[in-house]
Design a protein around this motif. Structure first.
Motif, PDB file in Angstrom:
ATOM      1  N   SER A  80      29.934 -51.613   9.851  1.00  0.00           N
ATOM      2  CA  SER A  80      31.197 -51.334   9.167  1.00  0.00           C
ATOM      3  C   SER A  80      31.060 -50.389   7.982  1.00  0.00           C
ATOM      4  CB  SER A  80      31.842 -52.646   8.703  1.00  0.00           C
ATOM      5  OG  SER A  80      31.002 -53.316   7.785  1.00  0.00           O
ATOM      6  N   ALA A  81      29.827 -50.049   7.578  1.00  0.00           N
ATOM      7  CA  ALA A  81      29.638 -49.084   6.497  1.00  0.00           C
ATOM      8  C   ALA A  81      29.522 -47.656   7.017  1.00  0.00           C
ATOM      9  CB  ALA A  81      28.384 -49.439   5.694  1.00  0.00           C
ATOM     10  N   GLY A  82      29.608 -47.465   8.325  1.00  0.00           N
ATOM     11  CA  GLY A  82      29.420 -46.137   8.908  1.00  0.00           C
ATOM     12  C   GLY A  82      30.395 -45.106   8.402  1.00  0.00           C
ATOM     13  N   ALA A  83      31.671 -45.457   8.337  1.00  0.00           N
ATOM     14  CA  ALA A  83      32.682 -44.501   7.875  1.00  0.00           C
ATOM     15  C   ALA A  83      32.441 -44.115   6.418  1.00  0.00           C
ATOM     16  CB  ALA A  83      34.079 -45.103   8.049  1.00  0.00           C
ATOM     17  N   LEU A  84      32.076 -45.088   5.599  1.00  0.00           N
ATOM     18  CA  LEU A  84      31.842 -44.806   4.187  1.00  0.00           C
ATOM     19  C   LEU A  84      30.608 -43.919   3.993  1.00  0.00           C
ATOM     20  CD1 LEU A  84      32.843 -45.559   1.272  1.00  0.00           C
ATOM     21  CD2 LEU A  84      30.919 -47.121   1.247  1.00  0.00           C
ATOM     22  N   MET A  85      29.547 -44.180   4.750  1.00  0.00           N
ATOM     23  CA  MET A  85      28.360 -43.338   4.648  1.00  0.00           C
ATOM     24  C   MET A  85      28.692 -41.893   5.015  1.00  0.00           C
ATOM     25  SD  MET A  85      25.119 -45.658   5.961  1.00  0.00           S
ATOM     26  CE  MET A  85      25.843 -46.417   7.412  1.00  0.00           C
ATOM     27  N   GLY A  87      34.940 -49.433   7.946  1.00  0.00           N
ATOM     28  CA  GLY A  87      35.213 -49.001   9.314  1.00  0.00           C
ATOM     29  C   GLY A  87      33.962 -48.419   9.938  1.00  0.00           C
ATOM     30  N   THR A  88      33.890 -48.463  11.248  1.00  0.00           N
ATOM     31  CA  THR A  88      32.764 -47.862  11.960  1.00  0.00           C
ATOM     32  C   THR A  88      33.014 -46.366  12.135  1.00  0.00           C
ATOM     33  OG1 THR A  88      33.738 -48.235  14.139  1.00  0.00           O
ATOM     34  CG2 THR A  88      32.438 -50.042  13.194  1.00  0.00           C
ATOM     35  N   ILE A  89      31.981 -45.664  12.568  1.00  0.00           N
ATOM     36  CA  ILE A  89      32.120 -44.242  12.882  1.00  0.00           C
ATOM     37  C   ILE A  89      31.414 -43.989  14.209  1.00  0.00           C
ATOM     38  CG2 ILE A  89      30.011 -43.556  11.652  1.00  0.00           C
ATOM     39  CD1 ILE A  89      33.240 -41.522  11.495  1.00  0.00           C
ATOM     40  N   ASP A  90      32.040 -43.187  15.081  1.00  0.00           N
ATOM     41  CA  ASP A  90      31.353 -42.817  16.309  1.00  0.00           C
ATOM     42  C   ASP A  90      30.998 -41.334  16.263  1.00  0.00           C
ATOM     43  OD1 ASP A  90      33.611 -41.318  17.014  1.00  0.00           O
ATOM     44  OD2 ASP A  90      34.292 -42.723  18.548  1.00  0.00           O
ATOM     45  N   GLU A  91      30.318 -40.863  17.295  1.00  0.00           N
ATOM     46  CA  GLU A  91      29.814 -39.489  17.288  1.00  0.00           C
ATOM     47  C   GLU A  91      30.927 -38.449  17.282  1.00  0.00           C
ATOM     48  OE1 GLU A  91      29.993 -41.098  21.485  1.00  0.00           O
ATOM     49  OE2 GLU A  91      29.251 -41.764  19.533  1.00  0.00           O
ATOM     50  N   GLY A 121      33.604 -38.780  15.369  1.00  0.00           N
ATOM     51  CA  GLY A 121      34.284 -38.860  14.083  1.00  0.00           C
ATOM     52  C   GLY A 121      35.459 -39.806  14.067  1.00  0.00           C
ATOM     53  N   GLN A 122      35.571 -40.665  15.074  1.00  0.00           N
ATOM     54  CA  GLN A 122      36.653 -41.635  15.119  1.00  0.00           C
ATOM     55  C   GLN A 122      36.284 -42.868  14.288  1.00  0.00           C
ATOM     56  OE1 GLN A 122      39.677 -41.200  16.832  1.00  0.00           O
ATOM     57  NE2 GLN A 122      38.952 -39.100  17.117  1.00  0.00           N
ATOM     58  N   ILE A 123      37.256 -43.378  13.521  1.00  0.00           N
ATOM     59  CA  ILE A 123      37.047 -44.554  12.696  1.00  0.00           C
ATOM     60  C   ILE A 123      37.424 -45.787  13.508  1.00  0.00           C
ATOM     61  CG2 ILE A 123      37.530 -45.664  10.492  1.00  0.00           C
ATOM     62  CD1 ILE A 123      36.279 -42.892  10.252  1.00  0.00           C
ATOM     63  N   GLY A 124      36.497 -46.743  13.613  1.00  0.00           N
ATOM     64  CA  GLY A 124      36.712 -47.911  14.449  1.00  0.00           C
ATOM     65  C   GLY A 124      36.965 -49.181  13.659  1.00  0.00           C
ATOM     66  N   ALA A 125      37.425 -50.202  14.362  1.00  0.00           N
ATOM     67  CA  ALA A 125      37.826 -51.470  13.747  1.00  0.00           C
ATOM     68  C   ALA A 125      36.619 -52.270  13.271  1.00  0.00           C
ATOM     69  CB  ALA A 125      38.632 -52.298  14.749  1.00  0.00           C
ATOM     70  N   ILE A 126      36.887 -53.153  12.327  1.00  0.00           N
ATOM     71  CA  ILE A 126      35.877 -54.065  11.786  1.00  0.00           C
ATOM     72  C   ILE A 126      36.480 -55.459  11.674  1.00  0.00           C
ATOM     73  CG2 ILE A 126      34.452 -52.397  10.591  1.00  0.00           C
ATOM     74  CD1 ILE A 126      37.235 -54.284   8.795  1.00  0.00           C
ATOM     75  N   GLY A 127      35.670 -56.437  11.326  1.00  0.00           N
ATOM     76  CA  GLY A 127      36.150 -57.798  11.153  1.00  0.00           C
ATOM     77  C   GLY A 127      36.274 -58.171   9.686  1.00  0.00           C
ATOM     78  N   GLY A 128      36.858 -59.357   9.445  1.00  0.00           N
ATOM     79  CA  GLY A 128      36.967 -59.860   8.081  1.00  0.00           C
ATOM     80  C   GLY A 128      37.852 -59.023   7.185  1.00  0.00           C
ATOM     81  N   LEU A 157      41.155 -48.215   2.717  1.00  0.00           N
ATOM     82  CA  LEU A 157      41.373 -47.422   3.921  1.00  0.00           C
ATOM     83  C   LEU A 157      40.776 -48.149   5.114  1.00  0.00           C
ATOM     84  CD1 LEU A 157      40.515 -43.883   2.481  1.00  0.00           C
ATOM     85  CD2 LEU A 157      42.765 -44.975   2.722  1.00  0.00           C
ATOM     86  N   LEU A 158      41.629 -48.376   6.130  1.00  0.00           N
ATOM     87  CA  LEU A 158      41.243 -49.136   7.321  1.00  0.00           C
ATOM     88  C   LEU A 158      41.490 -48.313   8.577  1.00  0.00           C
ATOM     89  CD1 LEU A 158      42.864 -52.647   6.693  1.00  0.00           C
ATOM     90  CD2 LEU A 158      40.441 -52.080   6.526  1.00  0.00           C
TER      91      LEU A 158
END
Length: 309
Positions: free
Chosen positions: A194-199, A220-224, A226-233, A250-251
């Motif tokens: 879940s720290a992928g987008a922030l990094m 949020g997650t990040i994929d190759e 550049g899409q921001i993905g869902a997280i929990g909690g 930002l979610l």
């Protein structure tokens, strides 16, 4: 008769003395039992606390071994190098950026009810510090986590660097990206991508020299792509962000629906049965109303950069 009366008096006095002694012994015994019980309870509490610490230490050791195995595989397997990018058009960059990010942690709480001690796992939000440093180097992606958090952060960091390179057009093959993730000492472990987008946001901030707003945080997650993905909690993270002074969370838009539960009472043959029924609400509306922090949805890293810088 005189002797009989004297004997009777002695018998009564002896009986009274025995009763008194028995009462004293009973009282002392009760007090002793109480002290023994207090000692047993203290030992049980201490044992449960030691067990919780042991479980935490075992978890940290497992994650340390996991991270070590990952780095060894990276060094030994030519098909998965730590070097990113190519030599052509490479630039030597320097810069740093940092931001707090919300995370979900689990901790063990010991509850005592009489002689019994139960262990409860509580899930709550916490803030972790994430920083990115880009220095002249050999194209390595280096991750430092405290406490140790598993190789999933290395995977997320590699993806973050690749997306940042594609987004900015900067070749980092002659630079090292050093990503540090530091959690509070009370957080036994944090895992997940879940720290992928922030990094990725911090890397772009360094490469384009665009400071990130200090009142913003991202999860949020990040994929190759550049899409921001869902997280929990989500609610726990929003609560932690609010408590830390952040004003905007930002979610991923994939987190736009939040499942809540309400009690529903039904009658069955004269008995009332209460059950929890799930229903969905808009995440932004729920968090803004109940937590008190502004929420915006993002789809891509471009949305993230636009709102956070």
């Amino acid at each position: 008769m005189k002797h009989t009366g004297l004997f009777s008096v002695i018998l009564v006095v002896s009986l009274i003395a025995n009763i008194s002694l028995a009462a004293m012994l009973f009282t002392a015994g009760q007090g002793g039992d109480g002290r023994v019980q207090e000692r047993l309870t203290a030992l049980e509490t201490s044992n449960a606390d030691l067990q919780a610490r042991l479980d935490q230490s075992n978890q940290s050791a497992e994650q340390a071994a996991s991270q070590l195995a990952f780095y060894r595989s990276q060094l030994q397997t030519a098909s998965t190098p730590l070097v990113t990018g190519g030599g052509a058009g490479a630039a030597r960059f320097s810069g740093t950026a940092s931001l707090q990010a919300p995370a979900v942690m689990q901790r063990a709480v010991l509850n005592q009810s009489g002689r019994f001690i139960t262990r409860e796992i509580i899930t709550e939000g916490s803030m972790i510090n994430i920083s990115v440093e880009v220095t002249p180097g050999r194209g390595r992606v280096l991750v430092q986590t405290s406490p140790l958090m598993g190789e999933v952060f290395q995977d997320a960091a590699n993806t973050a660097v690749a997306v940042a390179e594609a987004r900015t057009g900067v070749n980092l093959s002659e630079s090292d990206a050093i990503i540090s993730i530091v959690a509070d000492d009370q957080v036994p472990s944090v895992n997940g991508p879940s720290a992928g987008a922030l990094m990725t946001l911090l890397l772009i901030s360094v490469l384009q020299q665009r400071p990130v707003r200090p009142d913003v945080t991202v999860t949020g997650t990040i994929d190759e792509n550049g899409q921001i993905g869902a997280i929990g909690g989500v609610v726990e993270k929003a609560t932690a962000a609010k408590a830390s002074g952040k004003t905007l969370l930002l979610l991923s838009r994939e987190n736009s629906k939040l499942t809540q539960y309400r009690d529903e009472t039904r009658d069955y043959y004269g008995f009332q049965v209460v059950s929890q029924v799930p229903y969905q609400v808009d995440t932004k509306q729920y968090i803004e109303s109940n937590v008190g922090i502004q929420v915006e949805y993002v789809d891509t890293i471009d949305d993230l950069v636009r709102l956070a810088t």
